[in-house]
Structures are given as C-alpha cells and as structure tokens.
Scaffold this motif. Structure first.
Motif, PDB file in Angstrom:
ATOM      1  N   GLU A  42      28.907  18.705  27.438  1.00 58.59           N
ATOM      2  CA  GLU A  42      30.151  17.985  27.182  1.00 58.59           C
ATOM      3  C   GLU A  42      29.894  16.818  26.219  1.00 58.59           C
ATOM      4  O   GLU A  42      29.096  15.922  26.538  1.00 58.59           O
ATOM      5  CB  GLU A  42      30.752  17.470  28.488  1.00 58.59           C
ATOM      6  N   VAL A  43      30.533  16.844  25.072  1.00 62.97           N
ATOM      7  CA  VAL A  43      30.257  15.805  24.082  1.00 62.97           C
ATOM      8  C   VAL A  43      30.916  14.486  24.482  1.00 62.97           C
ATOM      9  O   VAL A  43      31.966  14.470  25.143  1.00 62.97           O
ATOM     10  CB  VAL A  43      30.757  16.200  22.671  1.00 62.97           C
ATOM     11  N   LYS A  44      30.276  13.404  24.122  1.00 63.85           N
ATOM     12  CA  LYS A  44      30.859  12.075  24.314  1.00 63.85           C
ATOM     13  C   LYS A  44      31.378  11.575  22.977  1.00 63.85           C
ATOM     14  O   LYS A  44      30.934  12.013  21.920  1.00 63.85           O
ATOM     15  CB  LYS A  44      29.799  11.108  24.839  1.00 63.85           C
ATOM     16  N   ASP A  45      32.284  10.623  23.005  1.00 64.52           N
ATOM     17  CA  ASP A  45      32.722  10.052  21.734  1.00 64.52           C
ATOM     18  C   ASP A  45      31.823   8.870  21.382  1.00 64.52           C
ATOM     19  O   ASP A  45      30.956   8.451  22.163  1.00 64.52           O
ATOM     20  CB  ASP A  45      34.210   9.680  21.772  1.00 64.52           C
ATOM     21  N   HIS A  46      32.015   8.338  20.184  1.00 67.33           N
ATOM     22  CA  HIS A  46      31.087   7.322  19.684  1.00 67.33           C
ATOM     23  C   HIS A  46      31.124   6.038  20.514  1.00 67.33           C
ATOM     24  O   HIS A  46      30.153   5.298  20.552  1.00 67.33           O
ATOM     25  CB  HIS A  46      31.373   7.019  18.212  1.00 67.33           C
TER      26      HIS A  46
END
Length: 427
Positions: free
Chosen positions: A138-142
């Motif tokens: 699951e990608v995280k945002d910056h």
RNA sequence: GGAGAGGUAGCCUAAUUGGUAAGGCAGUAGUCUUGAAAACUACCGCGGGUGACCGCUUGCAGGUUCGAGUCCUGUCCUCUCCGCCA
C-alpha cells in the motif's frame, strides 16, 4: 498585449478567440470607436504641434536677425495655439490611456493548433513516457513518507509561518538542494542555457510586462514599501524582463536563460484545493527556463524547451505525460502551452510539474523588447517563451512517492546520488 | 542613514545671455580594388507614411517660456566619501 492594428483588421476573429478563452468579449465593443477617436485626435494634435513648432522656429530666426517687432507679433499669434494644443493633447492622452487599458486587459490569442474547449477536460495528451511502477504494497503519500522519515515538518511550518508553508529537514532539505543543482547542471551543460540569479523582488513595470498586472494583483505578495514592490510569483518575471525596453541584435537570438529561485504566490481563491502537503504552497522552489527568440523560430523553440523540461523527468526515471492546454485552460499571456504532468502513485494520477508556454510577441509588446535584423530593418518584437524545468517541490514529492519502499524508506535515483555524497537511500 | 558628483543615440564626446541636439568611433550599404585595407558617398535613436515628409527623443515626470540639454520642482538610477551591515 495585442497589436492594435491586428485587432482593428480582425475584430471578429479576435472576438471569437476571446470567447474560446472564456473571456467576455464585451471589452471589444468599444474598440472601433476608441481606436478611431485615438487616431483622429492624434493626427489633429500632431498638426497643431507642427504649426507651433514652425512658428517658434521662425521667431528664433527673427530674433537672431534683430527683427524684434515682427517676432513679438508672431509670439502673440502662437500664444493662442497653446490652449488648443493643451486640449488636444489631453484628449489624445485620454484616448491612449483608454486604449491601453482596453488592450492590456485582453489575454493573448491562442495559436491555431490549440484545442478549443472550456476547461482542462478539453486538454489533449500528446505523449506519455515511462510506466507507473507496480508497488505490491500500500503506497503512502509524500506527507506520510516525509513526516515519518523526519524530513518534512508541516505542523511546525504552520506555527512559524502559517498554512501552505513547509519545513524540510536533514536529507529532505539536501534532496531539495540536490534536485536544484541537478536541474541547473543539466540545463546549462546539456541544453545550452545561461544560468542567472535575478532579484526575488520586482517592480510593477516588470509585472505588467509579463502579464501578471493589471489583472492578477490578488495572486501576488505585495510589499508594503511605497515603491510598489512584489515578491516574484515565478522567475519568469525578472528573467523575461531582463531586456525590457531594449532593442537586441538579431544575431544575439535566441537567448536562453535558466534561473533557480523561490517563488511566492498568495493562492487567493484556492482555498480547499490541494490543502494537504507540498503540492500548493505560498513559497516554493522552481528552476525556470526562459527564451527570447526570433518570431519564425518560436514554435521550434517551444518544442525544444518542453523537451528540455521532460528530459529532467526522464533522467530521474519519473513517469509523465505531456498535454497541450485547451483555449479555456491557458494562462493569460500564452498563445500555446504544454503542461508536463508527473505520475503520483498516492493519487493514481498525473499532476502538473511544469508548464511550458510560447507567449509569441504578447509579452514583448508589453515590455518593449525588440530586435533588429541586419540591414537597417525596423525593429520587431521578439517572441518570449518560458517553462518550469522543473517545479522543485513537486519533483521532491514525485521522487518520494515513486521511489518509496515497503518500509517507508526512499531509494535515491541514480542521477541524484552524486549530489547527495553518494547516498543511495533516505531512511 | 549622512554628504557630494553625475546621467546627451550602441560607445565616446560637444552645444555663448535659453534659439530648436554638433562631431568622432563602431555598424550597414555602395563606389574604387584581383581580393582586402585605406579613401570617398549615403545611411547610421524611436514611431507613422508608398512617398515628398511629419511627429517624438538629452534618465523619467511636471513647471516657466513663442521656444528648454540649458532655468525651476519632484522622482529614478549610477558613482565617490562617511556611517551601518551579510
């Protein structure tokens, strides 16, 4: 600024262009009468002026040959002209000012190959580069990535300054600096741009020249200083105005500048948009490309400039697409604009990271930047172009998001490692 | 911040008591020349006009005057010295 002669001869075409740009064409309703009045009064004032000049010369000649009486007689006759002249000059100045006000509020005419449409939904993708990565987690945002790594502190930035400000720490700050140096090096060494460091504060003439004024005052941070200073919203303003009110030699063109500067925008009216993270800030870093060139070269130069900006993303390995903006989405001064949009995994979409515009002679006419061809030809207006190469803050975001690992660390793209003393990751 | 000096066309330099921007260099075109240089001629700040021409231009904006590079006021910029400062 549009050419009044062109507007006079192509009034309906200009009206249609304004409509395509979502610009109410009512302003043009008064063009014809204003233009006629201006030209009529101007030639009348000219004629009276000529009469007075001639008489004054004659008086001078009479005085020198000692004919005082005749000179006095003539003086009395000329005195009556002064009132009439003053009146005509005032009318001429009023007409000029009205015409200037009308024209200075009109946006540039779109180029013929710009898609017509009401807004960004009519923009047309022209190419796509790279493939968005498959993450398998699951990608995280910056914001989450940067905050967890301790390289981004938005909370304290809000305390120190306010919302829409950021503080970068440690390797985050170094990454920003590395990106700036990397971009400047590529553009100067490989693309032939001259590096320049302009003032970050400009005067109102410069802002008028590039088209921020008179219509977009509310986007600026103005200083309270009575000299009318503003913080630059983009390096385009000081760099493009570098040759304002000058006549250049044709052989010196094209001029290619690259400038790194902070940019300051009040973002009035953007409440609620991009409120999270670094996407939309009051202060951000940008490397800007600016060109002044011959009219017949500007299309080619525009393609080149856009390719120069794209090159940065290619070297960084960041997927992007390039779109041509529709008439309804273009900026005030542009006749054609390419937006380069970088892939942001957290948003599953492409987001603007560069905007490359050909302004034709629109800004040059406002700035009075001209050039002369060999052989004593009359001066012509240069064409001006500008584009982000790139917006550094958004590049920072793209690097974090596209190069994130499952454990929240960031792999540093190869080309940036020399700028970060060989570091391969941020963790 | 204080005191002083100065801005004339791309560059350099003139302009009596106010009389309507002189000249040089560089540049462009031509003549001459085998070619180049030199010399000579024209152009050589901006705008308008097919053109003869016309208007504008001494940092900028005003004022006085028939007429301002010149006199007056304001303003911008540059330089020098002092102070302060990264």
């Amino acid at each position: 600024m549009l050419d009044p002669n062109y507007v006079r001869e192509n009034l309906e075409a200009v009206r249609a262009a304004m409509k395509a740009r979502n610009f109410p064409p009512d302003a043009l309703d008064h063009f014809a009468e204003l233009d006629a009045e201006r030209r009529r009064v101007n030639s009348e004032a000219d004629a009276v002026n000529h009469e007075r000049n001639t008489a004054s010369k004659e008086i001078g000649a009479l005085m020198q040959s000692g004919k005082k009486a005749e000179a006095e007689e003539k003086k009395a006759a000329v005195t009556g002209l002064k009132e009439r002249q003053a009146e005509l000059e005032k009318r001429r100045d009023d007409a000029d000012a009205a015409m200037r006000e009308l024209l200075s509020g009109l946006p540039n005419l779109p180029a013929a190959d710009v898609p017509i449409g009401a807004d960004e939904s009519a923009n047309v993708e022209v190419r796509r580069w790279g493939t968005p990565r498959e993450f398998g987690f699951e990608v995280k945002d910056h914001v989450d990535l940067g905050t967890n790594l301790g390289i981004l502190d938005l909370e304290r930035a809000a305390k120190v300054a306010g919302s829409r400000f950021a503080i970068l720490n440690g390797k985050g700050a170094r990454l920003e600096r590395a990106l700036i140096n990397f971009m400047l090096d590529v553009h100067t060494r490989e693309h032939g741009y001259s590096e320049t460091q302009p003032p970050l504060i400009v005067n109102r003439d410069s802002l008028f020249g590039t088209g921020q004024l008179p219509k977009f005052e509310e986007d600026l941070f103005n200083l309270t200083d009575e000299r009318g200073f503003s913080l630059i919203p983009t390096a385009e303003v000081p760099v493009t105005n570098y040759h304002r009110d000058e006549i250049l030699d044709a052989s010196s063109l094209p001029l290619k500048f690259v400038a790194y500067t902070p940019c300051f925008r009040s973002e009035a009216g953007s409440y609620g948009r991009d409120t999270r993270g670094l996407i939309r800030q009051h202060q951000f870093e940008k490397v800007e490309l600016v060109k002044l060139c011959l009219p017949e070269e500007s299309e080619k130069q525009h393609e080149e400039l856009t390719a120069n900006a794209e090159k940065i993303l290619q070297l960084l390995g960041l997927p992007f697409r390039t779109v041509v903006l529709s008439t309804g989405d273009m900026g005030f001064s542009a006749r054609k604009t390419y937006d380069i949009e970088v892939w942001l995994p957290s948003q599953q979409t492409y987001r603007e990271i560069s905007s490359c515009s050909n302004c034709g002679d629109f800004q040059a006419r406002r700035m009075g930047t001209r050039f002369k061809r060999a052989g004593g030809a009359k001066p012509e207006f240069v064409h001006t172009l500008n584009g982000s190469g790139l917006a550094v803050g958004r590049t920072w975001i793209a690097v974090l998001e596209n190069y994130q690992q499952a454990d929240g660390s960031i792999t540093i793209p190869d080309v940036l490692r020399p700028y970060l003393t060989g570091d391969t990751e941020i963790r």
